[in-house]
Design an enzyme around this catalytic site. Sequence first.
Site, PDB file in Angstrom:
ATOM      1  N   HIS A 233       0.832  -1.208   0.000  1.00 55.24           N
ATOM      2  CA  HIS A 233       0.000   0.000   0.000  1.00 55.24           C
ATOM      3  C   HIS A 233       0.868   1.261   0.000  1.00 55.24           C
ATOM      4  O   HIS A 233       0.710   2.121  -0.874  1.00 55.24           O
ATOM      5  CB  HIS A 233      -0.907  -0.038   1.240  1.00 55.24           C
ATOM      6  CG  HIS A 233      -1.829   1.134   1.390  1.00 55.24           C
ATOM      7  ND1 HIS A 233      -3.188   0.990   1.551  1.00 55.24           N
ATOM      8  CD2 HIS A 233      -1.607   2.483   1.443  1.00 55.24           C
ATOM      9  CE1 HIS A 233      -3.762   2.169   1.666  1.00 55.24           C
ATOM     10  NE2 HIS A 233      -2.815   3.094   1.623  1.00 55.24           N
ATOM     11  N   GLU A 234       1.770   1.356   0.953  1.00 51.06           N
ATOM     12  CA  GLU A 234       2.524   2.596   1.139  1.00 51.06           C
ATOM     13  C   GLU A 234       3.701   2.740   0.173  1.00 51.06           C
ATOM     14  O   GLU A 234       3.884   3.806  -0.436  1.00 51.06           O
ATOM     15  CB  GLU A 234       3.020   2.698   2.587  1.00 51.06           C
ATOM     16  CG  GLU A 234       1.924   2.720   3.635  1.00 51.06           C
ATOM     17  CD  GLU A 234       1.034   3.947   3.543  1.00 51.06           C
ATOM     18  OE1 GLU A 234       1.449   4.947   2.905  1.00 51.06           O
ATOM     19  OE2 GLU A 234      -0.077   3.914   4.096  1.00 51.06           O
ATOM     20  N   HIS A 238       1.835   4.120  -3.212  1.00 47.32           N
ATOM     21  CA  HIS A 238       2.000   5.574  -3.068  1.00 47.32           C
ATOM     22  C   HIS A 238       3.406   6.049  -3.425  1.00 47.32           C
ATOM     23  O   HIS A 238       3.581   6.983  -4.221  1.00 47.32           O
ATOM     24  CB  HIS A 238       1.671   6.002  -1.633  1.00 47.32           C
ATOM     25  CG  HIS A 238       0.230   5.848  -1.273  1.00 47.32           C
ATOM     26  ND1 HIS A 238      -0.793   6.162  -2.143  1.00 47.32           N
ATOM     27  CD2 HIS A 238      -0.374   5.422  -0.125  1.00 47.32           C
ATOM     28  CE1 HIS A 238      -1.957   5.934  -1.556  1.00 47.32           C
ATOM     29  NE2 HIS A 238      -1.729   5.488  -0.341  1.00 47.32           N
ATOM     30  N   GLU A 269      -5.972   5.963  -4.130  1.00 46.52           N
ATOM     31  CA  GLU A 269      -6.369   5.292  -2.893  1.00 46.52           C
ATOM     32  C   GLU A 269      -7.079   3.968  -3.160  1.00 46.52           C
ATOM     33  O   GLU A 269      -6.979   3.031  -2.364  1.00 46.52           O
ATOM     34  CB  GLU A 269      -7.253   6.212  -2.057  1.00 46.52           C
ATOM     35  CG  GLU A 269      -6.601   7.530  -1.666  1.00 46.52           C
ATOM     36  CD  GLU A 269      -5.319   7.357  -0.848  1.00 46.52           C
ATOM     37  OE1 GLU A 269      -5.006   6.236  -0.419  1.00 46.52           O
ATOM     38  OE2 GLU A 269      -4.623   8.373  -0.629  1.00 46.52           O
TER      39      GLU A 269
END
Length: 423
Positions: A233-234, A238, A269
């Site tokens: 996710h991070e 991102h 997101e």
Amino acid sequence: SSEALPGVPSTKPAATFVGGSSHSAMDKASSRLSSTSCLSLVLPHCSLERSPPSRDGSRRPKSSGLHATSVTSLPPLADSIHTKRSKKWKGSVLSRVKPLNEAGEKRRFMLDFSHNPQFVYKRSLPSFVRKRYNSPSDELMPLALGIIRNVLRRYGSYEVHEEKNGGRVLSDAECLKTARMYLREQGISDVRVVVSRGLVPFAHMTHDKRGNTVLEMKSGVIREHRIQGLLNHEIGTHYLRARNDKLQPWSSKTGKRLYGLRDKNPTEEGLASLHSVLLRSRGPYLFHSALLYYSACMAHRLSFSELFYNLGQFIGSRDSQWDYCVRVKRGVMDTSKPGCFCKDQVYLKGALQLLKHRHSIDFSALYIGKLAWEDVERLKPLAKRSKVIVPGFLLSEKDYQGRLTEILKANRLSDEMLAELDL
């Protein structure tokens, strides 16, 4: 009715930006709850009507105000935040809604569940920005509840699901070691990793005072079978999309205007939400995204204290209930009144949007920059791709598409259901 809770004298902190006031007793909250037709929802085959536990760990009797109703009885919400905006603001929203006194207010709240936290902020959001994020959508509420219901039917509670499938909670040293190994495997050397106790989310990407990129993780909550999804996710979403975006002709403010880029947040997101559960062998549930969506809707109608009670039907951990409440009440200037910070609704909306259109999306090309999926095809020919890094879990498009289909099935969704949505 609930038994009396220990009271705490009300002491308003001497600060400029304050969010909330304390109810004098739970009967005031119960009165408003019983007059609001949108609080507790019946989920068949599950025992959901929980009241928050007392300090000794036992459950208090149910409050007479928390009557179950159908989702169809929800009153209409204000227009979605995705309507045309009359003003623009270039500041950092998340940095402005981080409470400075969360730990102290949490201790006070756990002694008196009728207390509505008085959050203090270093700087407040402009009023028109607060208004923008106080306009949640309820379009996806039936699907959000379906996702939540699916987990609770199977496991009885989300905590049981995490205990069975999440593994043990990792120490800070283990979190740091795993994150640094992940970065090395991706060939990334310019990200510093830290663990801290003051976070609202489990992790986020930030920058230190020198402008260096930092992955900050929450201490004492990350499980061994969940840290991979957190890093996907991070870092895998991102960080890599932001890094690759800097290589492209549209990365500057002028470039964004020149190429007419769409809002990237639903894609950004939504992609991160899918990648959080992508590699889970047991239950790639979108429970977290669905509960954030639901929580924002309910925060728009309830006080902090009332919302805490309401979420008890879905999650049994008081710490988790607190975390969800803070995420959707942060930035609200008076938490004793209805009002929300609905930014987190984008996780579910974005994930469902990508699932709906998954067969027409080139997911590897989503890594040419921080772009909305709708912009990728027209910008692919202009992209500088020689130094673009794509995460390991996307090296096989066939396997990746298969995992997206598994996410769809695990959450009891279908292409027919998604086709009916305006996403």
